[in-house]
Scaffold this motif. Structure first.
Motif, short mmCIF file in Angstrom:
data_model
loop_
_atom_site.label_atom_id
_atom_site.label_comp_id
_atom_site.label_asym_id
_atom_site.label_seq_id
_atom_site.Cartn_x
_atom_site.Cartn_y
_atom_site.Cartn_z
N MET A 1 0.84 -1.20 0.00
CA MET A 1 0.00 0.00 0.00
C MET A 1 0.87 1.24 0.00
SD MET A 1 -2.83 1.27 2.80
CE MET A 1 -1.82 2.53 3.59
N THR A 2 0.45 2.26 -0.72
CA THR A 2 1.15 3.55 -0.74
C THR A 2 1.01 4.22 0.62
OG1 THR A 2 0.50 3.75 -3.05
CG2 THR A 2 1.42 5.70 -1.99
N GLN A 3 2.13 4.59 1.22
CA GLN A 3 2.14 5.20 2.55
C GLN A 3 2.31 6.70 2.46
OE1 GLN A 3 1.88 3.91 5.74
NE2 GLN A 3 1.32 1.92 4.88
N ILE A 4 1.60 7.43 3.32
CA ILE A 4 1.78 8.88 3.45
C ILE A 4 2.50 9.12 4.77
CG2 ILE A 4 0.68 11.12 3.66
CD1 ILE A 4 -1.24 8.40 1.97
N ARG A 5 3.61 9.83 4.71
CA ARG A 5 4.40 10.12 5.90
C ARG A 5 4.78 11.59 5.92
NH1 ARG A 5 8.62 4.98 5.62
NH2 ARG A 5 7.06 3.35 5.91
N LYS A 6 5.25 12.06 7.08
CA LYS A 6 5.75 13.42 7.12
C LYS A 6 7.23 13.41 7.42
CE LYS A 6 4.46 14.71 11.87
NZ LYS A 6 3.64 15.66 12.65
N SER A 7 7.92 14.43 6.91
CA SER A 7 9.37 14.46 7.02
C SER A 7 9.85 15.88 6.80
CB SER A 7 9.99 13.53 5.97
OG SER A 7 11.40 13.63 5.96
N THR A 8 11.09 16.13 7.18
CA THR A 8 11.73 17.37 6.78
C THR A 8 11.99 17.29 5.29
OG1 THR A 8 12.80 17.54 8.94
CG2 THR A 8 13.71 18.88 7.14
N LEU A 9 11.34 18.17 4.52
CA LEU A 9 11.43 18.08 3.07
C LEU A 9 12.76 18.64 2.58
CD1 LEU A 9 7.79 19.06 2.06
CD2 LEU A 9 8.74 16.83 2.65
N SER A 10 13.32 17.97 1.60
CA SER A 10 14.64 18.31 1.10
C SER A 10 14.57 18.73 -0.36
CB SER A 10 15.56 17.09 1.23
OG SER A 10 16.74 17.26 0.47
N ILE A 87 7.70 10.61 -3.45
CA ILE A 87 7.28 11.94 -3.90
C ILE A 87 7.23 12.84 -2.67
CG2 ILE A 87 5.35 13.32 -4.78
CD1 ILE A 87 4.61 11.08 -6.62
N GLN A 88 7.77 14.05 -2.81
CA GLN A 88 7.64 15.04 -1.75
C GLN A 88 6.67 16.12 -2.20
OE1 GLN A 88 11.26 16.77 -0.36
NE2 GLN A 88 12.06 14.88 0.51
N ILE A 89 5.76 16.50 -1.29
CA ILE A 89 4.78 17.54 -1.60
C ILE A 89 5.02 18.75 -0.70
CG2 ILE A 89 2.33 18.16 -1.68
CD1 ILE A 89 1.69 15.22 -2.17
N HIS A 90 5.30 19.89 -1.33
CA HIS A 90 5.48 21.15 -0.60
C HIS A 90 4.18 21.93 -0.74
CE1 HIS A 90 9.99 20.73 -0.62
NE2 HIS A 90 9.70 20.01 -1.70
N ALA A 91 3.37 21.93 0.31
CA ALA A 91 2.09 22.63 0.24
C ALA A 91 1.50 22.74 1.64
CB ALA A 91 1.11 21.88 -0.68
N LYS A 92 0.54 23.63 1.78
CA LYS A 92 -0.18 23.75 3.04
C LYS A 92 -0.98 22.48 3.30
CE LYS A 92 -0.46 28.80 2.96
NZ LYS A 92 -1.37 29.99 2.93
N ASN A 128 5.11 17.79 4.62
CA ASN A 128 5.96 18.51 5.56
C ASN A 128 5.58 18.23 7.01
OD1 ASN A 128 4.24 20.70 6.73
ND2 ASN A 128 4.03 21.29 4.57
N GLU A 129 6.50 18.49 7.91
CA GLU A 129 6.36 18.10 9.31
C GLU A 129 5.27 18.86 10.05
OE1 GLU A 129 10.43 18.50 10.70
OE2 GLU A 129 10.52 16.32 10.90
#
Length: 464
Positions: A1-10, A87-92, A128-129
């Motif tokens: 399954m595709t997982q959604i996680r939060k992280s410090t985006l790089s 994939i990293q998503i930069h958004a509110k 994002n975190e």
């Protein structure tokens, strides 16, 4: 399954997505400034990307339309999912979650029966975190429940008969901590569930009747919400045999209503909802073998009423009727059934929505309609006048199991209403639960439609 996680985006991630507005876009890398400027001149919902040797920089002009963002998510999957794992998503918060939902749902694949599957590499979506843990956990649970529903709808009857479907529900109950009781054929016989037993007579596989209950310690509702799902794991039409191309060949999907209500209680339990819910699933296949029920038979149902069978391919209402009558024992506040019940529903409004009707108060329909708009699993309310009941009156029994050539989806609902004493909503989900060709994040085959809708209804209608 595709997982959604939060992280410090790089800035060094291989696939990065920015959702931008018309102005005040902070912390954007210099390399995409020209792309951002170009997109700001285009309409909301436009997107474009820069590709280097081994990475993608993707920019989306923000839109207030959640469905547009979900569809863009599906387009991104087509672009990068085979090659990249993250994939990293930069958004509110809100926009990031909607886009991530579209990406995760679009990344679903049903590959169990390929000898050499071509699997997407994409496995993780990073946000994002600042985004709350509860929201990310909820989205992961939504994806999990929809994936489960899609899997069971896509699984052929050779691998998922009524007993195996019940076993799957037991596993979900163990995981999400809700109770599951599976009635076997002997118990169904003792209960005199004539509709379910009649449909099962053509099969060598026994029927099941599954009762799932999620009851929190302090439920917000004094009387339970009961969801009933049609569990026809395969429908040949019985002796009223379906043609194969474009009809019988997709009838492993005839239990999509059951998948929707099971997925909904599973998701509610994972989320530790404060709503008391009960799910009832009568399950069998419908075949023309053995001592199959025939056009002309009269069947005595669980509630003691009699039904003249004029078409064995109108089997869904026969098994649902017994389950709806059984629901009385729980004294429910509301009963909702979900069923792939009629071709008339698909012909009326296509695959874009489900048809709903019933005798429940308007407030329940309003919550269901609003929920459908939120998750884009829309419902269209049809009339439910008593005039339509006359279509279902038999000359030799209390009812017959088919009506006239007109308004078949409504007369089927009126048939079912006679078996329910509680306030009632009938959902004909024949259109949106199965797609013959790929459609954005909904995919192809089983869509899992109904899971997100019913869960959103529970959240919205019963909120404190």
């Amino acid at each position: 399954m595709t997982q959604i996680r939060k992280s410090t985006l790089s800035d060094t991630a291989k696939v990065q997505v920015w959702i931008i507005g018309k102005s005040k876009n902070k912390n954007l890398p210099e390399g995409i400034s020209n792309l951002v400027a170009k997109l700001q001149e285009k309409k909301a919902g436009s997107w474009d990307y820069l590709k280097s040797v081994d990475s993608y920089s993707i920019v989306i002009h923000n839109t207030d339309n959640d469905e547009e963002l979900r569809i863009i998510g599906a387009e991104l999957v087509n672009l990068v999912a085979k090659e990249f794992s993250e994939i990293q998503i930069h958004a509110k918060e809100e926009r990031a979650l909607v886009l991530a939902e579209g990406i995760a749902l679009a990344n679903y694949q049903f590959l169990q029966h390929f000898s050499k599957p071509s699997k997407n590499n994409l496995s993780t979506i990073f946000l994002n975190e600042e985004i709350g843990d509860q929201l990310i956990n909820e989205l992961n649970n939504i994806i999990k429940a929809v994936y489960w529903a899609r899997n069971v709808v896509n699984t052929p009857v050779s691998h998922l008969n009524a007993t195996q479907l019940a076993d799957e529900v037991v596993k979900l109950g163990e995981e999400a901590k809700f109770s599951v009781q599976v009635l076997q054929k002997a118990q169904i016989v003792s209960l005199k569930m004539g509709g379910l037993l009649a449909v099962n007579r053509g099969s060598i596989d026994p029927p099941t009747f599954t009762i799932a209950e999620y009851k929190p310690r302090k439920p917000i509702n004094k009387q339970p919400l009961v969801l009933v799902g049609k569990g026809v794991v395969y429908d040949t039409g019985g002796l009223s045999l379906k043609p194969t191309p474009g009809s019988m060949d997709t009838m492993k999907s005839d239990m999509a209503g059951a998948a929707a209500v099971i997925g909904a209680i599973y998701l509610a339990a994972l989320q530790k909802s404060n709503v008391h819910m009960i799910v009832l699933v009568p399950a069998t296949d419908n075949r023309p073998g053995m001592n199959a029920y025939t056009p002309g038979d009269v069947i005595t149902m669980f509630n003691g009423s009699t039904v003249e069978v004029l078409n064995t391919d109108a089997e869904g209402r026969m098994i649902l009727a017994d389950a709806l009558s059984y629901a009385d024992k729980f004294d429910p506040e509301l009963v909702i059934d979900a069923a792939t019940l009629t071709g008339a529903a698909v012909r009326a409004i296509g695959t874009e929505a489900s048809i709903v009707m019933g005798n429940a108060k308007d407030k329940y329909f309003e919550s269901l309609e609003k929920s459908g708009r939120i998750v884009h699993e829309r419902v269209v309310r049809f009339p439910f006048w008593d005039d339509y009941k006359k279509h279902m009156l038999s000359k030799i029994a209390d009812l017959k199991n088919i009506g006239t050539a007109n308004a078949g989806m409504i007369s089927a609902g009126k048939f079912l209403e006679t078996f329910v004493n509680a306030p009632y909503i009938h959902m004909d989900v024949a259109g949106p639960t199965w797609l013959d060709s790929k459609e954005n994040y909904k995919g192809v085959g089983g869509t899992g439609s109904g899971v997100r809708l019913l869960y959103q209804f529970v959240k919205l209608h019963y909120k404190k």
